[in-house]
Design an enzyme around this catalytic site. Structure first.
Site, short mmCIF file in Angstrom:
data_model
loop_
_atom_site.label_atom_id
_atom_site.label_comp_id
_atom_site.label_asym_id
_atom_site.label_seq_id
_atom_site.Cartn_x
_atom_site.Cartn_y
_atom_site.Cartn_z
CG HIS A 39 -3.13 3.82 1.78
ND1 HIS A 39 -3.60 3.37 0.56
CD2 HIS A 39 -3.18 2.75 2.62
CE1 HIS A 39 -3.91 2.10 0.67
NE2 HIS A 39 -3.68 1.69 1.89
CG ASN A 79 -6.62 -0.51 1.07
OD1 ASN A 79 -5.89 -0.10 0.18
ND2 ASN A 79 -6.17 -0.96 2.22
CB CYS A 97 -0.95 0.01 1.19
SG CYS A 97 -2.12 -1.36 1.14
#
Ligand code: UT7
Length: 323
Positions: free
Chosen positions: A250, A280, A113
């Site tokens: 993020h 996500n 990520c």
């Protein structure tokens, strides 16, 4: 000194949109649980046969169009992904071929990520070193391919998509007033591998594997480490949180984003939020958020943007740039 300035952004989301309610008859979960614990309302899933490079190519084309540039002007592609089309070659080279580019370099970055932040910092270093004048930095993922659809604690969280940013060299004064990337901070600590990993891979198992996560432990690390890496990057840029016009975090969990913003004293109206619509998307989440907000005309020239991310590794980092 040379700085890397943002010339354009673009993104692509697969057509298929899956609302939280889709999971309700498959798992013991609810729209209410997912919304209240994560802020996620829906996510996009790639169609069968649609690969990470397909998404990356579309995002790159959108960024080129917005920048008014041709692919022939690009010197290199850095693509962040943990869901490559193949074990090799690098997905970046598949994107390169798809864009009709046959010179320059193309390689992948794997920091889960945090991948886009790592890719951006690397592209910035290459541009400042004179290695390239224009780099296409892409975050592209098909996390739907590594979900365990029986694990409600992970499969409701992730989505597919891609975002791209074009960085271009520009001579600057070398002050914190310059446009472009001002500073970054990158970190990894491999002792936390068990908190977030995929239980298969080329050399270990010869399989692809599925994502495994101890979400509540990752959550605790996230809030602490994101605020800290953001402060470090800001310090290196000669700025403070008070100078930040936009936090582009993020997009893993609205509660993590809110807690981090609060820790830094940033009001939520300075935060770009796409987690509700995208879920996500790992390395794609920051360039997706950048492109969506850019498309809405939310960033003004001179605005200070702060991006931060954490993911498997653990790996985490932040980049500060002036729009
Ligand atoms: O992008 C990479 C970095 N990743 C992240 O940043 C993710 C970080 N973690 C998180 O976002 C959160 O920890 C989660 C959203 C994953 C989970 O939220 P939480 O508030 O930490 O919940 P929890 O894991 O402590 O679980 C609370 C309860 C558990 O039940 P019991 O043990 O209290 O009975 C879970 O089994 O919620 C249960 N649960 C669910 N219930 C309904 C877990 N997933 C679900 C679900 N639906 N989908």
């Amino acid at each position: 000194m040379r700085r890397a300035i943002v010339r354009g952004t673009g993104h692509y989301l697969p057509e298929r949109i899956v609302e939280n309610s889709w999971f309700e008859d498959k798992l013991e979960t609810s729209d209410d649980w997912i919304r209240s614990r994560t802020g996620i309302e829906r996510r996009h899933f790639a169609a069968e046969g649609q690969t990470t490079s397909d998404l990356g190519i579309r995002a790159a084309r959108a960024a080129l169009e917005r920048a008014g540039m041709e692919i022939g002007q690009i010197d290199g592609i850095i693509l962040a992904t943990s869901t490559p089309d193949f074990t090799f070659p690098a997905t970046a080279t598949i994107v390169q071929a798809g864009l009709g580019m046959s010179r320059g370099f193309a390689f992948d970055v794997q920091a889960v990520c945090a991948g886009f932040v790592f890719a951006l910092a690397n592209a910035d270093a290459m541009i400042r070193a004179g290695q390239a004048d224009r780099i296409l930095v892409i975050g592209a993922e098909t996390f739907s391919r590594i979900m365990d659809w029986t694990d409600r604690s992970t499969c409701v969280l992730f989505g597919d998509g891609a975002g791209a940013v074009i960085l271009e060299a520009q001579e600057s004064e070398g002050t914190s007033e310059d446009r472009g990337l001002l500073a970054s901070d990158l970190n990894s600590d491999g002792k936390y591998r068990e908190l977030l990993y995929v239980d298969g891979g080329v050399s270990a198992t010869g399989t692809v594997g599925k994502l495994r996560m101890q979400g509540n432990l990752v959550f605790r690390h996230a809030v602490e480490k994101l605020a800290s890496t953001a402060q470090t990057a800001l310090g290196r840029a000669g700025l403070t949180a008070a100078d930040v016009d936009w936090l582009v975090p993020h997009q893993a969990n609205l509660r993590i984003i809110t807690a981090t913003a609060q820790k830094m004293g940033l009001p939520l109206d300075k935060v770009v939020l796409t987690v509700a619509d995208h879920g996500n998307t790992s390395a794609a989440s920051i360039p997706l958020a950048l492109s969506v907000a850019d498309g809405e005309g939310r960033f003004a020239p001179g605005d200070v943007l702060l991006t931060e991310a954490i993911g498997g590794g653990l790996s985490w980092g932040a980049v500060v740039l002036r729009w």
